[in-house]
Design an enzyme around this catalytic site. Sequence first.
Site, PDB file in Angstrom:
ATOM      1  CD  GLU A   1      -0.419  -3.835  -6.743  1.00  0.00           C
ATOM      2  OE1 GLU A   1      -0.586  -3.463  -5.564  1.00  0.00           O
ATOM      3  OE2 GLU A   1       0.205  -4.864  -7.058  1.00  0.00           O
TER       4      GLU A   1
ATOM      5  CD  GLU B   1       4.230  -3.995  -4.253  1.00  0.00           C
ATOM      6  OE1 GLU B   1       4.253  -4.540  -3.135  1.00  0.00           O
ATOM      7  OE2 GLU B   1       3.675  -2.911  -4.439  1.00  0.00           O
TER       8      GLU B   1
HETATM    9  C1  GLA Z   1       1.040  -4.439  -2.914  1.00  0.00           C
HETATM   10  C2  GLA Z   1       0.898  -5.789  -3.587  1.00  0.00           C
HETATM   11  C3  GLA Z   1      -0.541  -6.171  -3.811  1.00  0.00           C
HETATM   12  C4  GLA Z   1      -1.374  -5.853  -2.588  1.00  0.00           C
HETATM   13  C5  GLA Z   1      -1.244  -4.379  -2.254  1.00  0.00           C
HETATM   14  C6  GLA Z   1      -2.038  -3.942  -1.059  1.00  0.00           C
HETATM   15  O1  GLA Z   1       1.041  -3.450  -3.811  1.00  0.00           O
HETATM   16  O2  GLA Z   1       1.576  -5.835  -4.822  1.00  0.00           O
HETATM   17  O3  GLA Z   1      -0.601  -7.534  -4.103  1.00  0.00           O
HETATM   18  O4  GLA Z   1      -0.918  -6.631  -1.533  1.00  0.00           O
HETATM   19  O5  GLA Z   1       0.089  -4.113  -1.940  1.00  0.00           O
HETATM   20  O6  GLA Z   1      -3.360  -4.233  -1.190  1.00  0.00           O
END
Ligand code: GLA
Length: 595
Positions: free
Chosen positions: A232, A156
Site C-alpha cells: 500500500e 495488517e
Molecule cells: C491501512 C489498511 C488499509 C487502509 C489504509 C489507510 O494500510 O491496510 O486498508 O485502511 O491503512 O487508507
Amino acid sequence: MADFTVGDDGFRIDGRPVRLLSGALHYFRVHEAQWDHRLAMLRAMGLNCVETYVPWNLHEPAPGRFRDVGALGRFLDAAQRAGLWAIVRPGPYICAEWENGGLPAWVTGRFGRRVRTRDEDYLGAVRSWFAALLPQVAERQIGRGGPVIMVQAENEYGSYGTDEVYLRRVAEMLGECGVGVPLFTSDGPEDHMLTGGSVAGLLATANFGSGAREAFRVLRRHRATGPLMCMEFWCGWFEHWGAPPVVRDPAQAAGALAEILECGASVNVYMAHGGTNFAGWAGANRSGPLQDGELRPTVTSYDYDAPVDEYGRATEKFRLFREVLAGYADGPLPEPPPEPVGPAAPVRAELTEWAPLPAVLEALGEEESEESGVPPTFEELGVDRGLVRYRVAVPGPRRPYTLGVAGLRDRAVVYVDGELRGVLSEEAADLAEPVAGPAEVELWVESLGRVNYGPRLGEPKGITGGVLHERQYLHGVRARALRLDAFDEPGAVAGVAFAPVDGSGTTGLYRGAFEIAGADGLDHAGLELPGWTRGFVWVNGFCLGRYWSVGPQRTLYVPGPVLREGANEVWVLETEGAGAPYVELGPGLPVRAGR
Ligand code: GLA
C-alpha cells in the site's frame, strides 16, 4: 498455462522476472458499469496489475445469507479484459475505511473480542464465508488461465494482534478453498508490526506513504531475501466528517513512488482510484495515536486524492505517476479512455412530498422490540446501517434532572413528550435543559459507521450503556429499527404515507423528481443539498450515501448509470433538520490540479 512464482530473487511469470506495478481499485466502490473505464485508466497510467479487497459484510448480511457474491468474479474478468493481473485481498478483515473493517456486524456482535483470533466459532464463520467466496478466485488463478497472481492473508494483522495460530489458520483455509497462488501478508514497516503480522514461509510486504529506502531496510531485517513490495503506497489519504480536507502534493507523491521503484521494488498504489462509500458503508476511526479516542467517522467520498479522481478523471498526480511508471513499462503506454462527462448545467430536483420519521418507521421499520430492562444494541437488533428509535418513560412526579445517555454510539436526536429537545453525541451526551417526570422520551439513534482500525474494532452501536435521569438508569425500553437496507427493495417507499411538503426544517423522508434529457451521455453528476443537515440520499433507488453539513464533503457523487432519460426520482432521509425543499445535480467538482 502460465504461472507466477515468488523466489529469492523476485517475482517471475513463466520464469521471466516481473515487477508488479499495481493499483488499488475496490470494485464495491465503483458502479459496475464503470469498471471498464476505471481499469482502462489504470492501464493508461502504466500499471500492469489491479488489487482489490473483498468486504465480507457487504456479501453476507446475515449468517449464511449471501448477496451478489459473484461480483468479485465479474470484476476479475473485467481486469483480465483490461490486460491487468490481479491481486485479491479477501481478509476476512480488510480495514479499508469500510464499516467494521469488513467484518459483518453479526460476527462482531456474536464473537466480540474473539474476532481475529484462533477462536473456533469465529473461524467457523470465516470458513463458511471463504467457501462461498473463494471458488471465484480459484477458477481465475493464473494457472487456470485467469488474472489472479497473489492473494493476501488477513490485513495488517501486526497492527492488531499477535495470534500466530490464527494467521496460519487463515492461510491454511485459503489453501483449503482452492487458492494455489502465492500468499502474502502486509504490515506497517515497524518491527512489532512485522513480527505480529507475518507468517513463516509467506511473502511479507510493507505499507507506507514515503521513505521507501528506510521502510525496505526494516522489511529486510525480517526477510533477508525475496521480492520487495510496497503493498500500500498511500499516495493520498481519506477524510473524516468535521475535519479539514486532506490533500497530498502530486510532485511529492510522484517522488515517493519513484523512490520505491528505484529500490527495485514492486508497488501497489493505494488508491489508484478510490471511488465512493455508497449506501452508508463508510467506516470510522478513533482519534489519538492508539486509535482509542473520539469517534472520527469517514466521509462518503473515497476520492483519496488518488491519481484517478472520484469522477474517473485524470489528475495532475495521474500525469506525474504516468511519467514515472512509463520508465518501467515494456512498451508505449495506452492513451487514457475518454474523460467522463457531467451535466452542462445544474438540474434542480424539487422535493414536493414529505413523511415524518414515525411514518417512515411504520412503513419500512422492523417490528418494535418487546420492552426490555436495558436498551438493546444495534447488534442485538440485527442492524448494521441505519437508525433505531428507542422509547423509555421518565416516571413521575419528580422534579427536573439532567437526562443523558451512557455509552451512546453515535448520535441521538431526542424528543421529550413529542418535542425536539436536542442532539446528543458520545462526547456530549446530556440534554442542555433538565427534564421533569413523568415524561415520554424518544431517542432516534444513528450509527455513523463502525470503527475499522485499532483496538476498538467491532464495538457495538446504539445505546450500549443506558438512558440516565440524574444517576438513575431508566429501565423498560422499546426499540424499533429502520435498516438502510429496507430502502433497497423495489418499490420500497410505496407504502410510506407522504403528504405535500409544507415549509422546511423538519426531519423525515422527502421525495421529489427531476427530468434529464440526454442522460445516456452522462457519466456522472454531483448532488448538493444546500441547507440540509444530515441523512441519506437516493437517486432512482440507488443510495448515494450519507451527507452531513459539517463537511468537508459537500457534493455527493452520482454515477451516470443510475440516471435515466426523462423522469428521475430522489429521496432524502433527513435526521436532524431539513433545508429548502430541493436538491441540485450539477457537473460535480472540478478536477484537482496540483492542489
Ligand atoms: C491501512 C489498511 C488499509 C487502509 C489504509 C489507510 O494500510 O491496510 O486498508 O485502511 O491503512 O487508507
